[in-house]
Scaffold this motif. Sequence first.
Motif, PDB file in Angstrom:
ATOM      1  N   LYS A 239       0.823  -1.208   0.000  1.00 35.64           N
ATOM      2  CA  LYS A 239       0.000   0.000   0.000  1.00 35.64           C
ATOM      3  C   LYS A 239       0.862   1.265   0.000  1.00 35.64           C
ATOM      4  O   LYS A 239       1.980   1.273   0.497  1.00 35.64           O
ATOM      5  N   PHE A 241       2.054   4.905   1.276  1.00 34.56           N
ATOM      6  CA  PHE A 241       2.213   5.426   2.631  1.00 34.56           C
ATOM      7  C   PHE A 241       2.869   6.801   2.586  1.00 34.56           C
ATOM      8  O   PHE A 241       3.487   7.186   1.592  1.00 34.56           O
ATOM      9  N   ARG A 275      10.326   1.556   3.033  1.00 33.89           N
ATOM     10  CA  ARG A 275       9.977   2.413   4.166  1.00 33.89           C
ATOM     11  C   ARG A 275      11.230   2.815   4.942  1.00 33.89           C
ATOM     12  O   ARG A 275      11.411   3.993   5.292  1.00 33.89           O
TER      13      ARG A 275
END
Length: 316
Positions: A239, A241, A275
């Motif tokens: 997803k 972010f 991330r």
Amino acid sequence: MTTFDVSSVGFYVLDILARPVTRIPEGGRADYVEEIRMTVAGTAGATAVDCAILGLRTRAVTTVGADEMGDFLRAKMERFGIECSLVRRTDVAQTSATILPVRPNGERPALYVPGTAALFDVNDEDYEAALDAKVVHVGGTGLLKSFDGAPTVKFLKAAKEKGRLTTFDLIQATPETFSLVEPCLPYVDYFVPSIEEASAMAGVYDPVDVAKFYKTRGVKNTVLTLGAAGVYVSPEHGKDFQLPAFEVQVSDTTGCGDSFTAGIITGIVKGWDLRQSVRFASAVAAKVAMGLGSDGKLVSFDDTISAMNALREKRL
């Protein structure tokens, strides 16, 4: 196995910066400033320097003038440990250069001479060496008159055929720049523009829509820098972010986006997930924003890790 971690290809420029500048003095008068620096800058140049500071084996691929400014850029890069055999010299134009009067809030209007940036290209005989890196970064589309368009597409396609990971950024993008960028997108693993430039080309402004625009045109991972609002990421898998920026006292925003890309490249080389790479890249940009010029207060990988763990994040 490649010789280098990153090959940084494209726009290199000499920046001459002064801070803080609140006005241009009248007539022949002078104002006093706190600091003046000369740095290796540009969407490929600053990224190369910051990658080298962060400990990556870095190769520079560009063209500079056969002048004292070209001498400075090459000597400065070699001092950082950057391999410069593909830094070509020419006497047809002066080295690309910019004068940047940096305002007290960190903004910086620019006086720019295109010079050698408009002449840069990668010769066929240099392809093998230019692509001898785990990550091939192309930076500066929009100002690389001879390399923009079909030559960039050819180069990125060759990088992918060799199994390289590609990162891509541009500069001074306008709606017209998109005709140069669009054919490149299927060969881009990580597209790392500012939201302003990405929006200007896409014609949409919400980060969700902007990321989707580029993903549907072939980009695997879209990473949009949002300035003080942080970063919006649309990864190849998983997803979307958003991560916040870090709280720092901003001295100069020159090169923050280029340094952020260097942080992403560092994460790629180290095998981190996206991330983690983005959070580290935000710390790299924060260190750069704290000082004058495109390397700012960036001093090492370990120091940046310490900053990432110590700095406070802004609220989203």
